[in-house]
Scaffold this active site. Structure first.
Site, PDB file in Angstrom:
ATOM      1  N   GLU A 297       0.842  -1.261   0.064  1.00 17.34           N
ATOM      2  CA  GLU A 297       0.008   0.088  -0.120  1.00 17.34           C
ATOM      3  C   GLU A 297       0.646   1.338   0.109  1.00 17.34           C
ATOM      4  O   GLU A 297       1.901   1.189   0.750  1.00 17.34           O
ATOM      5  CB  GLU A 297      -1.049   0.017   1.181  1.00 17.34           C
ATOM      6  CG  GLU A 297      -1.567   1.163   1.452  1.00 17.34           C
ATOM      7  CD  GLU A 297      -2.626   1.649   0.465  1.00 17.34           C
ATOM      8  OE1 GLU A 297      -2.402   2.814  -0.191  1.00 17.34           O
ATOM      9  OE2 GLU A 297      -3.521   0.620  -0.087  1.00 17.34           O
ATOM     10  N   ASP A 350      -6.728  -4.820  -5.460  1.00 16.22           N
ATOM     11  CA  ASP A 350      -8.116  -4.093  -5.483  1.00 16.22           C
ATOM     12  C   ASP A 350      -7.625  -2.654  -5.576  1.00 16.22           C
ATOM     13  O   ASP A 350      -7.565  -1.953  -4.709  1.00 16.22           O
ATOM     14  CB  ASP A 350      -8.679  -4.301  -3.747  1.00 16.22           C
ATOM     15  CG  ASP A 350      -9.822  -3.300  -3.550  1.00 16.22           C
ATOM     16  OD1 ASP A 350     -10.446  -2.855  -4.535  1.00 16.22           O
ATOM     17  OD2 ASP A 350     -10.192  -3.312  -2.249  1.00 16.22           O
ATOM     18  N   CYS A 377     -13.713  -1.766  -8.768  1.00 12.25           N
ATOM     19  CA  CYS A 377     -14.907  -0.811  -8.645  1.00 12.25           C
ATOM     20  C   CYS A 377     -15.437  -0.285  -9.979  1.00 12.25           C
ATOM     21  O   CYS A 377     -16.118   0.708  -9.864  1.00 12.25           O
ATOM     22  CB  CYS A 377     -14.513   0.035  -7.757  1.00 12.25           C
ATOM     23  SG  CYS A 377     -13.110   1.178  -7.986  1.00 12.25           S
TER      24      CYS A 377
END
Length: 421
Positions: A297, A350, A377
């Protein structure tokens, strides 16, 4: 025919497009029509005339309604308001819930074919968009645990008008949880402020964080969210799924979709764009606390929280890095033995709305893990990545879709891919 800016025209709406609008044609030119439905005839106001290939338009009157049209769930976004003052953020609010999901399915399947090059007979094209438990009973309302509001030069607080950066005053926030709506300063003037974030505190209340000229005024303490038996610490302005049931839905989806026959707990498993460790924890819940997993991340505060949240998993690590650079360096510095281990790995990714992108996908193809679990998404960005992955030798094994954003056009997809046999 020449159509002037802001002219009103009658249009027959034919199908849905990505982005929460529908499609019509006028003199051979595509018109993207907001606040409409396929099968309707509407009177619409052309709102932009600066594209050579298409126009945009706002519905001002429905002449022949679809049977799936319903009174808008948000009066501040309804047709009764002038298009310039309609609140954004509920662009499907005039459509019955089951049909919203059907339209989202159509957009997803169309994207899979056009950008993902998925054959028409592929089983994944029969995907259905699943509701989150409880949403039907609530008519898709009261799910947002986080709301971002904006402040104009006069101190008025509200959302942007649809498809603009113009603040509009509103009386209600029907998609927000009761606590978030109650805490939102809709009836206040906040001179000098730029943005207001109203955030569920992970329990029953909400926090208000005001940003003004580079300064942020708010509590500043972390939030604790609970998913199943596990707690997750995160920064109050850090990323977390906004639907109160989304984190649990995606955790369960990832846990269930991971292919046991392709999994190796000792392989260099990865959770890319890992945030605070939600999906890494889902993997460990499925395969045990000894599972080797590294979250990657770029936000160092999220990485610190991931390290804290996964502290009971002895083989879990957290790295602060951009995913593209991390994969490039990992591949560059890997020994022959380590490269062999990559082929046994399971990788969760993701990415943000723009998707993983060509460079990350190229690195994953070189990494060549045993399985990829892609949480998406945006259907178009996902389908583009999917096209690159399948061209590189992967096949789509399963696909699920979730309606994590009722009354908006957004849809979440969860795909599993493995090397083609």
């Amino acid at each position: 025919m020449t159509t002037e800016h802001s002219a009103e025209v009658d249009l027959d709406v034919t199908n849905v497009a990505h982005g929460g609008v529908s499609v019509a044609r006028l003199d051979g030119r595509v018109v993207f029509v907001a606040d409409s439905l396929p099968g309707e005839r509407v009177r619409a106001r052309i709102s932009a005339d600066d594209h050579s290939s298409f126009w945009r338009a706002e519905t001002v009157e429905v002449l022949e309604p679809s049977p799936h049209r319903r009174p808008h769930i948000w009066a501040d976004a309804a047709l009764e308001r002038d298009p310039a003052r309609r609140a954004g953020g509920a662009e499907f609010g005039h459509i019955e819930l089951p049909w919203q999901r059907e339209l989202k399915r159509q957009v997803l399947v169309d994207s899979l074919g056009r950008f993902g090059k998925l054959p028409e007979d592929h089983p994944a094209r029969g995907v259905e968009v699943e509701a989150v438990e409880g949403d039907d009973a609530a008519n898709g309302l009261g799910w947002r645990t986080r709301v971002s509001l904006h402040v104009d030069d006069d101190g008025i607080v509200g959302p942007y008008a649809a498809r603009s950066h113009r603040v509009v005053a509103v009386d209600t926030l029907p998609l927000a949880t009761a606590a978030v709506e109650y805490a939102s300063p809709l009836d206040e003037r906040l001179s000098g402020a730029e943005r207001v974030d109203v955030i569920s505190d992970g329990r029953r209340g909400a926090r208000v964080v005001v940003r003004a000229e580079g300064r942020t005024a708010g509590a500043g303490t972390p939030i604790t969210e609970r998913v199943g038996e596990r707690e997750f610490r995160l920064e109050e302005l850090g990323f977390w799924q906004v639907h109160h049931g989304a984190a649990a839905t995606l955790s369960t989806g990832v846990r269930d979709q991971l292919l046991e026959g392709e999994f190796d707990a000792d392989a260099p498993n990865l959770d890319l764009y890992g945030g605070v460790g939600l999906l890494a924890a889902a993997m460990a819940t499925r395969f045990g606390p000894a599972t080797r997993i590294e979250t990657v991340e770029s936000d160092r505060r999220a990485t610190g929280n991931a390290e804290f949240n996964l502290r009971d998993l002895k083989a879990a690590t957290a790295v602060t890095a951009r995913v593209d650079r991390y994969l490039t360096n990992r591949l560059k510095n890997a020994t022959a033995e380590e490269r062999g281990g990559f082929s046994r790995a399971s990788v969760i990714l993701d990415p943000p709305r723009a998707g993983a992108g060509k460079q990350v996908v190229a690195s994953l193809l070189e990494f060549r893990p045993a399985q990829l679990v892609y949480v998406a998404c945006d259907p178009v960005a996902f389908s583009r990545d999917l096209g690159q992955l399948t061209a590189g030798g992967y096949e789509l094994r399963s696909l699920r879709a979730f309606d994590l954003f009722p009354h908006t056009h957004h849809v979440e997809a969860l795909a599993v891919l493995t090397p083609a046999s």
